[in-house]
Design an enzyme around this catalytic site. Structure first.
Site, PDB file in Angstrom:
ATOM      1  N   TYR A   1       0.880  -1.183   0.000  1.00  0.00           N
ATOM      2  CA  TYR A   1       0.000   0.000   0.000  1.00  0.00           C
ATOM      3  C   TYR A   1       0.911   1.225   0.000  1.00  0.00           C
ATOM      4  CZ  TYR A   1      -4.443   2.308   1.445  1.00  0.00           C
ATOM      5  OH  TYR A   1      -5.599   3.055   1.522  1.00  0.00           O
TER       6      TYR A   1
ATOM      7  N   HIS B   1      -2.832   7.897  -2.454  1.00  0.00           N
ATOM      8  CA  HIS B   1      -3.983   6.996  -2.511  1.00  0.00           C
ATOM      9  C   HIS B   1      -4.509   6.726  -1.103  1.00  0.00           C
ATOM     10  CE1 HIS B   1      -6.560   3.687  -3.791  1.00  0.00           C
ATOM     11  NE2 HIS B   1      -5.988   2.921  -2.880  1.00  0.00           N
TER      12      HIS B   1
ATOM     13  N   ARG C   1     -12.640   8.153   6.889  1.00  0.00           N
ATOM     14  CA  ARG C   1     -12.247   8.818   8.139  1.00  0.00           C
ATOM     15  C   ARG C   1     -11.866  10.261   7.821  1.00  0.00           C
ATOM     16  NH1 ARG C   1      -9.650   4.104   7.677  1.00  0.00           N
ATOM     17  NH2 ARG C   1      -7.788   5.207   6.953  1.00  0.00           N
TER      18      ARG C   1
ATOM     19  N   GLU D   1      -7.043  -1.088  -9.926  1.00  0.00           N
ATOM     20  CA  GLU D   1      -5.980  -0.498  -9.126  1.00  0.00           C
ATOM     21  C   GLU D   1      -4.697  -0.517  -9.950  1.00  0.00           C
ATOM     22  OE1 GLU D   1      -5.652  -2.285  -5.278  1.00  0.00           O
ATOM     23  OE2 GLU D   1      -7.469  -1.289  -4.532  1.00  0.00           O
TER      24      GLU D   1
ATOM     25  N   ASP E   1      -4.720  -4.827  -9.786  1.00  0.00           N
ATOM     26  CA  ASP E   1      -5.311  -5.627  -8.715  1.00  0.00           C
ATOM     27  C   ASP E   1      -6.766  -5.203  -8.544  1.00  0.00           C
ATOM     28  OD1 ASP E   1      -5.289  -7.575  -6.764  1.00  0.00           O
ATOM     29  OD2 ASP E   1      -4.644  -6.212  -5.187  1.00  0.00           O
TER      30      ASP E   1
ATOM     31  N   GLN F   1     -15.690  -5.049  -0.243  1.00  0.00           N
ATOM     32  CA  GLN F   1     -14.597  -4.761   0.682  1.00  0.00           C
ATOM     33  C   GLN F   1     -15.079  -3.946   1.887  1.00  0.00           C
ATOM     34  OE1 GLN F   1     -11.102  -3.280  -1.224  1.00  0.00           O
ATOM     35  NE2 GLN F   1     -10.069  -2.729   0.679  1.00  0.00           N
TER      36      GLN F   1
ATOM     37  N   SER G   1      -6.559 -10.669 -10.663  1.00  0.00           N
ATOM     38  CA  SER G   1      -5.493  -9.663 -10.759  1.00  0.00           C
ATOM     39  C   SER G   1      -4.838  -9.872 -12.119  1.00  0.00           C
ATOM     40  CB  SER G   1      -4.450  -9.821  -9.649  1.00  0.00           C
ATOM     41  OG  SER G   1      -5.031  -9.694  -8.368  1.00  0.00           O
TER      42      SER G   1
ATOM     43  N   THR H   1      -1.885   0.568  -5.048  1.00  0.00           N
ATOM     44  CA  THR H   1      -2.344   1.580  -6.001  1.00  0.00           C
ATOM     45  C   THR H   1      -1.398   2.769  -6.034  1.00  0.00           C
ATOM     46  OG1 THR H   1      -4.598   0.904  -5.512  1.00  0.00           O
ATOM     47  CG2 THR H   1      -4.312   2.972  -6.701  1.00  0.00           C
TER      48      THR H   1
END
EC number: 3.7.1.2
Length: 423
Positions: free
Chosen positions: A127, A132, A141, A197, A231, A238, A255, A358
């Site tokens: 990640y 991103h 959030r 992604e 991906d 999710q 993927s 990503t």
């Protein structure tokens, strides 16, 4: 982890394969990426090839390997890999004594079928784009988009290797549970928020023994090369399933990887310094080195294209959604991912795939997903033919493209990773 250029990168080097000398070609003689191919429509076993211009050099037919085991080739020492690259470069160069023999080992790329470029037994997805992570985090959030561990530790999870597909493969829209915010119970059905992604695949070369971490300065010696990687993500699945263990059905259905692995040696002219913004924490010592700071980043331009079914029926190639660069997108280098992955003694093996996560840049035009482009579906994007998209629809083809270009070096490409969603 020093990556130096040599005679195989010389800008004046030309190939007797004429198509490799065309300006803008993805596969000039300075590139020489590896993949697995066979004659189109045949049931023959896949064999190892190297892309040169619009052709594939069959390595076994050229007498360069005696097997078709790509993972074994990837597990060679860095010195052995460099020696093979030098043989390929010399044999494909203008004036080579190998021309007559190797010309018989060429197959047009358009007449080939491809498969995943190596056997991927283990797959880890990281990640690495702070842009991103921040943009997506704001949707869930708003007051605390970036979790406190992000700038200290490379975030990753183990993914599903069996559903990694080669470019050009269509896949079915996934199904699963979703739950609307105002619903009392979840429902089951097809994904309604299917996304792509934009990622890079880092392929492991030589592995490490269980219990023996790979240090940051030797990490890139354990990487064979890089490919394009999509991906695919089912955002609605999710959102319901990811707590507390992370994504599951939303990520393991498909993927897509490009058929060619561009080697770390080919990327040597396209390195860049790795720097952190002022005020950000610096990496802990096991993730830091002078060499990583000096040239740990890769300078790769990445594009995302969308071709809808309507565009395809009209004979249109598609529309570019975004263009960005890895130097702006990646918060962690490939070497740092290897060092972190193994610091606890985890053993990597030849052919393991590490997804970058990503790769989104700082502006909307550099976003690596529709989740960002459409702001979670709140602002659908308008396409030139009048269609709109918040997320992918059945019949949509998504194409990733990438290349490296710099003054004093010959442009090299990563090819493309293309996939189509079907109902």
């Amino acid at each position: 982890m020093t990556m130096n250029t040599d005679t195989t990168h010389a800008p004046q080097l030309r190939s007797w394969v004429a198509s490799a000398n065309v300006a803008g070609c993805d596969f000039p003689i300075q590139n020489l990426p590896f993949g697995r191919f066979r004659p189109a429509g045949s049931a023959e076993a896949f064999r190892i090839g190297v892309a040169i211009g619009d052709q594939v050099l069959d390595l076994k037919a050229a007498g360069l390997v005696a097997h078709a085991d790509m993972n074994a080739l990837m597990g060679a020492t860095p010195a052995e890999r460099r020696a093979l690259r030098e043989r390929l470069s010399a044999g494909l160069a203008e004036g080579s004594a190998q021309q007559a023999a190797w010309a018989q080992a060429l197959v047009p790329q358009a007449q080939c079928d491809y498969t995943v470029p190596c056997e991927v037994r283990d797959y880890t997805d990281f990640y690495t784009s702070v842009h991103h992570a921040t943009t997506v985090g704001k949707q869930f959030r708003p007051d605390n988009p970036l979790l406190p561990n992000y700038k200290w530790v490379p975030i990753g999870y183990h993914g599903r290797a069996s559903s990694i597909m080669v470019s050009g493969t269509a896949f079915k829209r996934p199904q699963g549970q979703t739950k609307a915010a105002d619903a009392a119970v979840p429902t089951f059905g097809p994904c309604k928020r299917l996304d792509y992604e934009l990622e890079l695949a880092y392929f492991v070369g030589q592995g490490n023994a269980l219990g023996e971490p790979v240090g940051i300065d030797s990490a890139e010696a354990h990487l064979f090369g890089v490919g394009l990687f999509n991906d695919w993500s089912a955002r609605d699945l999710q959102a319901w399933e990811y707590q507390p263990l992370g994504p599951f059905l939303s990520k393991n259905f498909a993927s897509t990887v490009s058929p060619w692995i561009v080697t770390m040696e080919a990327l040597a002219p396209f390195r860049a310094p790795f720097t952190r913004p002022a005020g950000d924490p610096q990496p802990l010592p096991y993730l830091d080195s002078a060499a990583n700071r000096a040239q740990g980043a890769l300078d790769i331009t990445l594009e995302v294209w969308l071709q809808t079914a309507k565009m395809r029926a009209a004979g249109e190639e598609g529309v570019r959604l975004t263009r960005g660069n890895t130097t702006q997108a990646a918060y962690w280098t490939a070497a740092q991912l290897v060092a972190h992955h193994t610091v606890n003694g985890c053993n990597l093996n030849p052919g393991d795939l590490l997804g970058s996560g990503t790769l989104s840049g700082p502006t909307p035009g550099e976003a690596g997903s529709l989740l960002e482009l459409s702001q979670g579906g709140k602002q659908p994007i308008s396409l030139p033919n009048g269609e709109t998209r918040s997320f992918l629809e059945d019949g949509d083809t998504l194409i990733l493209r990438g290349w490296c270009e710099r003054a004093g070096a010959v442009r090299i490409g990563l090819g493309e990773a293309r996939g189509t969603v079907i109902g």
